[in-house]
Write an enzyme that holds these catalytic residues in place. Sequence first.
Site, PDB file in Angstrom:
ATOM      1  CG  LEU A   1      -1.907  -1.110   1.407  1.00 36.58           C
ATOM      2  CD1 LEU A   1      -2.438  -1.159   2.827  1.00 36.58           C
ATOM      3  CD2 LEU A   1      -3.050  -0.948   0.406  1.00 36.58           C
ATOM      4  CG  HIS A   2       2.468   3.121  -3.204  1.00 41.17           C
ATOM      5  ND1 HIS A   2       2.009   1.994  -3.819  1.00 41.17           N
ATOM      6  CD2 HIS A   2       2.614   4.047  -4.169  1.00 41.17           C
ATOM      7  CE1 HIS A   2       1.874   2.211  -5.117  1.00 41.17           C
ATOM      8  NE2 HIS A   2       2.238   3.459  -5.363  1.00 41.17           N
ATOM      9  NE  ARG A   3      -1.934   3.726  -6.590  1.00 42.98           N
ATOM     10  CZ  ARG A   3      -1.058   3.907  -7.573  1.00 42.98           C
ATOM     11  NH1 ARG A   3      -0.558   5.094  -7.800  1.00 42.98           N
ATOM     12  NH2 ARG A   3      -0.695   2.924  -8.336  1.00 42.98           N
TER      13      ARG A   3
ATOM     14  CG  ASP B   1      -2.198   1.295  -2.705  1.00 49.71           C
ATOM     15  OD1 ASP B   1      -1.085   0.840  -3.034  1.00 49.71           O
ATOM     16  OD2 ASP B   1      -2.331   2.137  -1.786  1.00 49.71           O
TER      17      ASP B   1
END
Length: 412
Positions: free
Chosen positions: A242-244, A319
């Site tokens: 997850l990094h958005r 994501d």
Amino acid sequence: MTRMLRLLLVAGARPNFMKVAPLVWAIHRHNVAAGEKRQEGGKLESNGERTVQYRLVHTGQHYDDKMSEVFFRELGIPAPDFNLEVGSGSHAVQTARIMERFEPVLLNAFSDRTSDLRPPSSDRKPDWLVVVGDVNSTMACTLVAAKLGIKVAHVEAGLRSFDRTMPEEINRIVTDSLADLLLTPSEDANENLRREGVPKHRIRLVGNIMIDSLVHNLPAARQSRILADHGLERGRFVYVTLHRPSNVDQRESLTAIMGELIRLSQELPVVFPVHPRTRKMAAEFGLDQAGNGMLRIIDPIGYRDSLCLSENARLVLTDSGGLQEETTYFRTPCLTLRPNTERPVTVTHGSNRLTTTEHLRSDIVRALNGGHRSGIIPPWWDGQTAGRVLGCLMGASVLHGVEGPCGTGKGS
Ligand code: UD1
């Protein structure tokens, strides 16, 4: 004799590297084949026998070893000819910095001098700037080339999430509206471009270049030690990335997601390599101690380890754009924590489903109760895309503006 074809390739951030590597390999293969033909006395002026010369620019948008160098090493990409070392910053700062530093490089890419801003001459400028993906580097370099009248080819063109709150969507729209040759991964991308009024002759369906890297690295990925290192069993763990900004930049959403991961880890081991952006935000929100025995929060991992986790996970929660595609290839169930995707083919054909923070728990239960493998691999995701890209560039440099298929790919 026809002059050699000159390509300037740009990579900037982690998801670019696996898209540029197959182009480099395809150029080497082409040049070896062209050299062999020449030795056999083949006709030099034939387009397919032109040598391709390339230079590689790394903008330095990503710079940590684990976000950049490990990918160069694993993917066999040669050291870049130019590193712009732009680093992190706000979107405006990063984009502006890339544009400023890229302009002299573009003007003089094929000479030894890069320090001045002389007007481009035919022996110093590339025939094509080749950009990939949708990161800030993609858009910034396209803008510079378009203003200088240098032709741009965009690999992975036409993807749309129809969500302009995503920085990548802005990058895609700007890049595609300026690029001369739009090389698409799937039919939905062609449709998006046609709907936007892009003339048919500028669009070519070439397939998904990510899959070239995947196929090439699969034997090495299957030798990865990451399962053993983390005590994971095939088909009995969840892989999370997850990094958005929409998931990690707000305290409420990151706290809720971490809560679900802790809960899930009581059922199945969860392995979560943490992107620097996520790590920074987790520390800011006091969530950086959330790991426990079954929730393994680890540093970013290399490409082959990531492929190994995607192939063997019971479920992937992500994501990322690339993981939606890789899980589709492996037919591994994937939940994408986003309200939309610019890669709808991963849902219509593949094993990907969209989810939200609110529905995460029930969607995880449903996915874990479903089959281990699902979906089909979309057309043109066959590991041969880079050869088709090169075919298009060689054909397009002669046939520019003329409608028709190029390479072995299908015309739009
Ligand atoms: C960028 C891309 C995104 C892509 C992602 C993959 C844009 C707009 N975004 O987002 O599309 O999915 O890369 O990783 O181009 N940082 C480091 N080391 C690094 C790079 C970044 O520590 O090597 C930290 C910095 O604190 C930086 C933050 O991570 O502020 C975010 O990096 P940035 O390049 O701004 O965007 P990403 O979130 O990585």
